[in-house]
Design an enzyme around this catalytic site. Structure first.
Site, PDB file in Angstrom:
ATOM      1  N   HIS A 569      45.560  45.213  33.704  1.00  0.00           N
ATOM      2  CA  HIS A 569      44.622  45.553  32.774  1.00  0.00           C
ATOM      3  C   HIS A 569      42.937  43.997  32.685  1.00  0.00           C
ATOM      4  O   HIS A 569      42.266  44.390  33.116  1.00  0.00           O
ATOM      5  CB  HIS A 569      44.440  46.224  31.640  1.00  0.00           C
ATOM      6  CG  HIS A 569      45.106  47.510  31.827  1.00  0.00           C
ATOM      7  ND1 HIS A 569      45.362  48.374  30.126  1.00  0.00           N
ATOM      8  CD2 HIS A 569      44.808  48.395  32.334  1.00  0.00           C
ATOM      9  CE1 HIS A 569      45.335  49.544  30.753  1.00  0.00           C
ATOM     10  NE2 HIS A 569      45.049  49.609  31.809  1.00  0.00           N
ATOM     11  N   HIS A 698      45.202  53.988  42.878  1.00  0.00           N
ATOM     12  CA  HIS A 698      44.774  52.823  43.022  1.00  0.00           C
ATOM     13  C   HIS A 698      44.591  51.748  43.570  1.00  0.00           C
ATOM     14  O   HIS A 698      44.463  51.108  44.257  1.00  0.00           O
ATOM     15  CB  HIS A 698      45.704  51.962  42.160  1.00  0.00           C
ATOM     16  CG  HIS A 698      45.450  52.036  40.176  1.00  0.00           C
ATOM     17  ND1 HIS A 698      45.102  51.751  39.046  1.00  0.00           N
ATOM     18  CD2 HIS A 698      46.440  53.306  39.398  1.00  0.00           C
ATOM     19  CE1 HIS A 698      44.543  52.390  38.189  1.00  0.00           C
ATOM     20  NE2 HIS A 698      46.133  52.940  38.416  1.00  0.00           N
TER      21      HIS A 698
END
Length: 715
Positions: A569, A698
């Protein structure tokens, strides 16, 4: 040295030889064989103290078998000779692929005359395992002896291993063998079945077979299927092991070599239900079986330990040569390879997409739907359509949007169901994280040419403003029940993905409000909130956006809300800050992106085995040393964007390092897509490549983002 005892038949395999000329008589060459005897020979060659127990005739064939067992290093003190019957014979013909057909001369045969009183008192003392197969069940008397052997072995502390090895031609034509088979299977700790045998036991109902096995004594079940991956199950876990690509000329001893490789490694680990031990054992079993099919015969085909280990080592290092990861064409080809894993198998003709895929692409839960996967598949197809122009991809975008609108969306409340089962709402919690991907899906659908999505984008803005926006803090609330009662939990993850979705909405519509809100989210999360956590983005907060250091401390591996700093993140935010930097003039964006990326990789890179770990604690220690696919993907994208923006070659080095690691360990070069999660030693936990939430959004998204940078710099 590990003691492994094999009980049952030893026989002569007469293997058909190619005729010297069309008119020449067919010749058959004598080989020593018999499934349990094959396993004993293989175990001896793999370094075990292998013993064979059984009966052979007092004839030339019996002499040959005992001599062959002795020559292979197998203990034969338990072999009994008899003049009451001859040694069993099997005539074997091979097709072009090495597959067998049998003609047995049994019964009568010596091996069927072994009785309980023939076992030595110490036959099973100190043994790790007793290996059995169903060929010693074909008559009631030998079946009783076989079951007696299983009970004696268990009393002596040995595991009981059963390879069904079903040969219908050996059974009386009027007898259904299932009752006797189950009598033996109920005694087994370790079971090896072929896919065909699994279906024979309960046609079309493999779960029922596994349930019965585990309700009895079984702790490990291995299922083979020729060249397909080996599937394994314990009572709580499952997985697969890939087979080894070889040229098969004779499959006679393949299953026996597999069992031997498996047993010898399980014995080395002294465990039969530990996933890591199972992974290692089945890898050795698969290698031993693969080597066996490259040679003629049974005893003669059993491989040595050094051969098995060499094959494994070579296979593990046989990753295809890495492409030029700075080539847009190479990244485009990788996207195509990944899409080929999902398309068209992910499309459910009844609506939406299938969400659960094993390594080989098979669907393992056809009825469950998750909002995150439903929306990410729309993203996948919309971006692929824009890149490749395939009409089927655009059809899939529309197909996914219909399901999103008709099944997930609640027309009365405006919310979106989190999960559905069989088309009905299972969890109607309103997650802001889910709405972020709703917006992402609509935005990319509009860019793909679905004009209806424009109104849905506006609708989503209104939903976010009315329900989720927390104006006092400039961030979005996280979750509410069906009636919009919000919990006190606040989280960064939903806000990060809303920043991503709003950048996509800006690209789709050109409306400044989306860009302004994305910048607000980025500033408040990566500066104001990060300052409360030492400069990095923490995951969890209370209702007043104070850091909650204890949230999920007791559940650090929670799928969507893990405890600890998430390196992925930090780097994902770095990527988003650099995308924002293309559109707005803010001098803090690039320095903050660099800081987040630099700290994340410095703290979480595994210097000895490669890859980024999943989480680290506030004090810097690793709190989750697993390695997730998306962490590597987001980080390599961030590295490329940083390299292009700053000109710092160190970021290109990170980009290449992350790609090299991922290419070796995460990319499934055989079936396509990326594996989801590896342990610290880069080993897969299971064959569940793509459960709900994954979809490889992703990995493909990272490739598209890097392609954009590379193409921009070349134009």
């Amino acid at each position: 040295m590990t003691k492994i005892v094999c009980f049952g038949e030893a026989l002569i395999d007469f293997l058909a030889q190619p005729p010297a000329s069309p008119d020449a008589p067919r010749a058959f060459l004598q080989y020593a064989g018999g499934a349990p005897a094959n396993v004993a020979v293989a175990c001896a060659r793999l370094g075990a103290d292998a013993r064979f127990v059984g009966m052979v005739g007092a004839d030339l064939f019996g002499d040959f078998l005992v001599e062959s067992l002795d020559a292979a290093g197998v203990g034969t003190r338990g072999v009994v000779r008899t003049s009451a019957a001859k040694t069993a014979l099997a005539f074997v013909a091979l097709d072009a692929d090495g597959e067998r057909s049998f003609s047995f001369y049994r019964p009568p045969a010596a091996d069927l005359l072994f009785r309980a009183e023939h076992f030595a008192a110490d036959a099973f003392d100190g043994a790790f395992a007793l290996h059995l197969c169903s060929n010693s069940l074909t008559e009631e008397a030998i079946a009783a002896t076989t079951l007696d052997a299983a009970r004696r072995a268990r009393e002596a502390g040995a595991h009981v291993c059963v390879d069904l090895n079903l040969r219908p031609a050996l059974w009386p034509i009027d007898l259904d063998p299932r009752a006797r088979l189950w009598r033996l299977l109920d005694e087994a700790d370790i079971v090896k079945l072929t896919r065909a045998e699994l279906d024979f036991l309960a046609p079309g109902d493999a779960p029922a077979v596994l349930a019965r096995l585990f309700a009895a004594r079984a702790q490990l079940v291995a299922i083979t299927d020729g060249a397909a991956p080996v599937e394994w199950h314990t009572r709580t876990q499952r997985g697969t092991i890939d087979s080894y690509a070889v040229r098969a000329i004779d499959t006679t001893g393949a299953g026996d070599a597999f069992v031997a490789g498996m047993l010898c490694r399980l014995a080395r680990h002294a465990a039969i239900d530990d996933p890591r031990a199972i992974d290692d054992a089945l890898r050795h079993g698969a290698a031993a079986g693969a080597l066996a099919v490259t040679r003629h015969g049974a005893f003669a085909a059993m491989p040595a330990l050094a051969e098995v280990e060499t094959l494994i080592e070579n296979a593990m290092t046989a990753t295809p040569p890495a492409p030029d990861f700075r080539s847009p064409d190479a990244l485009r080809a990788h996207i195509a390879h990944t899409m080929a894993f999902y398309h068209p198998r992910c499309i459910d003709p009844q609506g939406g997409f299938f969400h659960y895929f094993r390594d080989d692409g098979s669907v393992y839960d056809a009825s469950h739907r998750h909002l995150v996967s439903s929306t990410r598949f729309v993203f996948n197809y919309a971006t692929a359509y824009r890149e490749f122009g395939e009409p089927d991809y655009l059809d899939a975008v529309r197909h996914g949007l219909r399901y999103l609108r008709d099944a997930h969306r609640n027309a009365d409340t405006g919310g979106y169901a989190w999960t559905l089962r069989d088309g009905k709402v299972e969890d109607d919690t309103n997650h802001c994280y889910g709405v972020a991907f709703v917006l992402l899906a609509y935005s990319h659908a509009l860019q793909a040419g679905v004009d209806d999505a424009r109104a849905w984008i506006d609708e989503t803005w209104d939903l976010l403003e009315a329900r989720y926006w927390d104006a006092a803090f400039g961030l979005y609330r996280d979750e509410a029940d069906r009636d919009w009662h919000f919990s006190a939990y606040r989280g960064q993850n939903a806000n990060m993905h809303l920043c991503e979705a709003m950048l996509a909405a800006f690209d789709a519509t050109g409306e400044r409000r989306w860009l302004d809100r994305a910048l607000t989210l980025a500033q408040n999360m990566t500066r104001r909130q990060a300052d409360k956590a030492g400069g990095l983005v923490w995951e969890h907060y209370d209702i007043d956006w104070n850091v909650d250091w204890n949230y999920h401390l007791d559940d650090p591996k929670h799928l969507f809300r893990p405890w600890g700093f998430q390196p992925g993140h930090q780097t994902e935010w770095a990527k988003l800050l650099l995308i924002l930097d293309r559109h707005v003039d803010a001098d803090w964006l690039v320095p903050k992106a660099r800081q987040l990326f630099d700290v994340a990789v410095q703290r979480s890179w595994d210097a000895s085995r490669g890859g980024l770990y999943y989480g680290f604690a506030p004090d810097g220690r690793m709190c989750d040393d697993d390695k997730y696919f998306w962490v590597q993907a987001e980080s390599l994208a961030a590295a490329a964007l940083l390299a292009a923006r700053t000109g710092d070659a160190a970021y290109w080095q990170w980009y290449e390092r992350l790609w090299a690691y991922s290419w070796t360990h995460f990319v499934d070069h055989r079936h396509g897509a990326w594996y989801r999660i590896l342990d610290a030693d880069n080993r897969r936990y299971s064959d569940e490549k793509s459960p709900a939430g994954k979809t490889d959004y992703h990995t493909m998204g990272a490739c598209y983002e890097v392609m954009h940078v590379l193409r921009s710099h070349r134009s």
